[in-house]
Design a protein around this motif. Structure first.
Motif, short mmCIF file in Angstrom:
data_model
loop_
_atom_site.label_atom_id
_atom_site.label_comp_id
_atom_site.label_asym_id
_atom_site.label_seq_id
_atom_site.Cartn_x
_atom_site.Cartn_y
_atom_site.Cartn_z
N ARG A 150 103.02 53.95 110.07
CA ARG A 150 103.03 55.06 111.02
C ARG A 150 101.65 55.71 111.09
NH1 ARG A 150 102.76 60.00 111.47
NH2 ARG A 150 102.71 60.49 109.28
N GLN A 151 101.02 55.92 109.94
CA GLN A 151 99.68 56.52 109.90
C GLN A 151 98.66 55.61 110.58
OE1 GLN A 151 98.87 57.24 105.76
NE2 GLN A 151 100.50 58.75 105.56
N ALA A 152 98.74 54.31 110.31
CA ALA A 152 97.79 53.37 110.90
C ALA A 152 97.95 53.32 112.42
CB ALA A 152 97.99 51.98 110.30
N LEU A 153 99.18 53.31 112.91
CA LEU A 153 99.40 53.31 114.35
C LEU A 153 98.90 54.59 114.99
CD1 LEU A 153 102.90 51.63 114.71
CD2 LEU A 153 100.70 50.73 115.49
N SER A 154 99.09 55.69 114.31
CA SER A 154 98.62 56.97 114.82
C SER A 154 97.09 56.97 114.94
CB SER A 154 99.08 58.10 113.90
OG SER A 154 98.58 59.33 114.33
#
Length: 163
Positions: A150-154
């Motif tokens: 989720r953090q990487a996609l954000s």
């Protein structure tokens, strides 16, 4: 090379969350596009967290993740700078297999890999040392992989100006 093998089939197997039609379809689809998607996710989520010694140990090793109930397997290796997709067919140095639900539970840290392994819901076939390296590396990452994803996609969305 030491080898470990355990079979997923057996009485301890939880019912498959995917309909049989999904598995039948998955077995008919080519593996290459799935392997490309798998390495894109691994490079986005895991690559930044891999220590140099782990990267060196993975270099040139053929790895396979098999999602048993979906009827798919993803082949990849570590090359300088990141994971790279491989065409299927050749024997893997390490194959890790489970049903989709168990892989998701592992990524969310809702299940322990040892528990799944000993209950015959997670299989590892091939190089024992490589299997332990992968397991210990994933265990050492404190944040659930789903949160890292989720953090990487954000970050990716913010870099691309989609906000």
């Amino acid at each position: 090379m030491n080898s470990i093998t355990t079979n997923i089939a057996g009485g301890a197997r939880a019912p498959s969350p995917l309909p049989p039609l999904v598995g039948a379809l998955g077995r008919r689809l080519p593996a290459w596009p799935g392997s490309l998607l798998c390495v894109a996710a691994l490079n986005l989520v895991l690559r930044p967290h891999l220590p140099d010694d782990v990267r060196a140990s993975l270099r040139g090793k053929r790895l396979r993740v098999r999602v048993c109930d979906a009827g798919v397997g993803f082949d990849f290796t570590w090359r300088e700078g990141g994971f790279a997709a491989l065409r299927g067919g050749a024997e893997a140095d390490l194959e890790i297999g489970a049903c989709a639900r168990d892989f998701v539970a592992l990524a969310r840290r809702e299940q322990d890999p040892d528990t799944l392994f000993f209950s015959r819901r997670l299989s590892m076939e091939g190089d024992t040392e490589l299997g332990l390296l992968v397991k210990n590396t994933l265990d050492a990452i404190d944040v659930p992989l789903t949160e890292l994803g989720r953090q990487a996609l954000s970050r990716l969305v913010n870099l691309r100006g989609f906000t």
